[in-house]
Design an enzyme around this catalytic site. Structure first.
Site, PDB file in Angstrom:
ATOM      1  N   LEU A  24       0.863  -1.173   0.000  1.00 37.03           N
ATOM      2  CA  LEU A  24       0.000   0.000   0.000  1.00 37.03           C
ATOM      3  C   LEU A  24       0.902   1.226   0.000  1.00 37.03           C
ATOM      4  CD1 LEU A  24      -2.802  -0.686   2.674  1.00 37.03           C
ATOM      5  CD2 LEU A  24      -3.020  -0.809   0.182  1.00 37.03           C
ATOM      6  N   ASP A  25       0.470   2.278  -0.674  1.00 35.05           N
ATOM      7  CA  ASP A  25       1.197   3.538  -0.610  1.00 35.05           C
ATOM      8  C   ASP A  25       1.369   3.956   0.839  1.00 35.05           C
ATOM      9  OD1 ASP A  25       1.239   3.732  -3.331  1.00 35.05           O
ATOM     10  OD2 ASP A  25      -0.254   5.317  -3.481  1.00 35.05           O
ATOM     11  N   ARG A  26       2.438   4.678   1.086  1.00 31.39           N
ATOM     12  CA  ARG A  26       2.664   5.230   2.422  1.00 31.39           C
ATOM     13  C   ARG A  26       1.453   6.039   2.895  1.00 31.39           C
ATOM     14  NH1 ARG A  26       7.951   8.968   3.946  1.00 31.39           N
ATOM     15  NH2 ARG A  26       7.671   8.994   6.203  1.00 31.39           N
TER      16      ARG A  26
END
Length: 232
Positions: A60-62
């Site tokens: 997942l994106d930060r």
């Protein structure tokens, strides 16, 4: 961000081979050269919390919160990574975006990788709620927002963020793909630094038991608060 502010991670599913957390906004999955400022990572936090090695089977994106799945052994890690690569995992996200989105929309828009390679990318959108509030941002006395459900059938980097920007409904709090005016307003008025994108659910067949699993992550506090604030 320090480890003390992140522990314990919210575990939303666990069996002998898999564990899933509700990842907070701002937490990296693992060490990355593009985020040299970070010294806390989901992999290390979960490893320390469980007292055993863990393997992230997807990313997942930060800036994205929500369901993040880990394997507890190398065999399951390989099996689950293959399911993600084969598109056998159904992923559902929720986002708060600018403007009134259509009831339903299929976004079929190829995306370019950093090396210039073009990749097919497909996202299905469904609008859950719309709202108009008295935020004066730019020339209009009011502002419109939508709560949308997004289901990507491909897994390109920043796909949902880029697709929503492409259809002129950028995700609130998204930098650099979003709307700077909106982002500045939300930061100034509400001290909001989060991106309003949440990985709500993943569904797949368990590689060992062959049972169909649906793992859901409740909205994080920041996301739920913004839904309330906007009347969505």
């Amino acid at each position: 961000m320090t480890g003390s502010t992140q522990l314990p991670l919210q575990i939303i599913y666990q069996d002998k081979a898999l564990v899933a957390i509700n990842k907070p906004h701002g937490l990296l999955v693992h060490r990355s050269p593009i985020a040299a400022d970070a010294d806390v990572f989901a992999v290390q936090l979960l490893r320390d919390q469980l007292g055993q090695k863990v393997f992230p089977v997807h990313r997942l994106d930060r800036k994205t919160s929500g369901v993040l799945l880990f394997a507890l052994n190398e065999e399951m890690n390989s099996l689950m990574q293959q399911q993600f690569q084969d598109g056998k995992v159904e992923k559902t996200y929720h986002a708060i975006v600018r403007g009134y989105t259509p009831d339903q929309l299929d976004i079929d828009y190829p995306l370019k990788k950093e090396d210039g390679t073009i990749q097919e990318a497909f996202t299905s959108l469904r609008t859950l709620a719309r709202t108009e509030v008295d935020f004066t941002i730019g020339k209009h006395p009011t502002s419109r927002y939508s709560l949308v459900e997004l289901q990507p059938t491909t897994g390109r980097m920043h796909q949902l963020r880029k697709h929503m920007a492409h259809v002129f409904h950028p995700i609130i709090g998204d930098r650099p793909h979003g709307c700077n005016k909106q982002n500045r307003y939300f930061k100034k008025q509400f001290d909001m630094n989060e991106m309003m994108l949440h990985a709500s659910e993943i569904a797949f067949q368990h590689s060992l038991t062959e049972q169909q699993l649906i793992i859901s992550a409740p909205f994080r506090n920041e996301f739920a608060a913004m839904i309330g604030l906007l009347g969505l």
